[in-house]
Design a protein around this motif. Sequence first.
Motif, PDB file in Angstrom:
ATOM      1  N   LEU A 219       0.820  -1.205   0.000  1.00 42.61           N
ATOM      2  CA  LEU A 219       0.000   0.000   0.000  1.00 42.61           C
ATOM      3  C   LEU A 219       0.859   1.262   0.000  1.00 42.61           C
ATOM      4  CD1 LEU A 219      -2.878  -0.944   2.466  1.00 42.61           C
ATOM      5  CD2 LEU A 219      -3.152  -0.326   0.062  1.00 42.61           C
ATOM      6  N   LYS A 220       1.918   1.237   0.813  1.00 46.22           N
ATOM      7  CA  LYS A 220       2.828   2.385   0.837  1.00 46.22           C
ATOM      8  C   LYS A 220       3.503   2.603  -0.508  1.00 46.22           C
ATOM      9  CE  LYS A 220       3.955   2.284   5.791  1.00 46.22           C
ATOM     10  NZ  LYS A 220       5.026   2.040   6.799  1.00 46.22           N
ATOM     11  N   GLU A 221       3.899   1.482  -1.157  1.00 49.48           N
ATOM     12  CA  GLU A 221       4.506   1.596  -2.471  1.00 49.48           C
ATOM     13  C   GLU A 221       3.517   2.154  -3.493  1.00 49.48           C
ATOM     14  OE1 GLU A 221       5.951  -2.251  -3.534  1.00 49.48           O
ATOM     15  OE2 GLU A 221       7.426  -2.332  -1.908  1.00 49.48           O
ATOM     16  N   ALA A 222       2.256   1.656  -3.424  1.00 45.88           N
ATOM     17  CA  ALA A 222       1.237   2.133  -4.358  1.00 45.88           C
ATOM     18  C   ALA A 222       0.944   3.616  -4.154  1.00 45.88           C
ATOM     19  CB  ALA A 222      -0.046   1.314  -4.204  1.00 45.88           C
ATOM     20  N   ASN A 223       0.834   4.021  -2.895  1.00 44.62           N
ATOM     21  CA  ASN A 223       0.572   5.437  -2.612  1.00 44.62           C
ATOM     22  C   ASN A 223       1.746   6.310  -3.014  1.00 44.62           C
ATOM     23  OD1 ASN A 223      -1.956   4.878  -1.548  1.00 44.62           O
ATOM     24  ND2 ASN A 223      -1.196   4.644   0.552  1.00 44.62           N
ATOM     25  N   GLY A 224       2.955   5.791  -2.876  1.00 47.07           N
ATOM     26  CA  GLY A 224       4.119   6.556  -3.296  1.00 47.07           C
ATOM     27  C   GLY A 224       4.178   6.751  -4.793  1.00 47.07           C
ATOM     28  N   CYS A 225       3.740   5.699  -5.537  1.00 47.00           N
ATOM     29  CA  CYS A 225       3.722   5.804  -6.996  1.00 47.00           C
ATOM     30  C   CYS A 225       2.676   6.789  -7.486  1.00 47.00           C
ATOM     31  CB  CYS A 225       3.431   4.419  -7.609  1.00 47.00           C
ATOM     32  SG  CYS A 225       4.800   3.263  -7.435  1.00 47.00           S
TER      33      CYS A 225
END
Length: 228
Positions: A219-225
Amino acid sequence: MTLRIGFCGLTHLGETLRRASEIRGFDTAIGRPEECDIVFVTPDVEDHDDLSEVEKCMSWAVDLPIRIPVVLVSQVPPGFTRKWLKKRGNIFYQVDTIIMNRALERATLPERIIVGWDGWRASDLPKAYSTYLSAFGCPVIEMSYESAELSKLAINYYLAKQIEATNALAAVARHIGADWDQMIPGLRLDARIGPHAYLRPGEPNGHLLRDVRTIERLLKEANGCSTP
């Protein structure tokens, strides 16, 4: 002819699947691995930061004759299975949904079996693997590797969040003088919650927490992207 089923990584998961395979009529007393009709890769995974045992088993399995389907059942993060296609085809990811105190029952009588593989849109499963799956008498749901890997995490994420909600509601019940145990039968009879919901307060087990951590990292990776 009875299918010959081999295993690499006979920890709790592997031993449970081996016994379930025997109950379903398959031969697991194999001599050499190249004599198997299917090989399952089954080391238990406590933490997605340490996949060394799975890596070791997969490195061994990719050298088996290409006719043998290699089925990874260990709990791995999305993206893990596909990378092995660079070394070998005929690889599958099968979602494990056993429960520790009902492991053999769940492995022998699954509600459904989820299978991820590269050719799910264009072709049929190999005959040996299809024969194996049909012996369990349940729906087989095919999808991509990543969808199957995420399905495993999603199941545990939902279950962990059920326990989190239960703990919060049980605390509210104590605060206002309600009896949570009195409430449980009525909640279970709501079809949207169901008879098997996790309605007893407690702590999620380590496998649930492992998959929650991985989902939260993704989720953190997706939000960062998505951040401009």
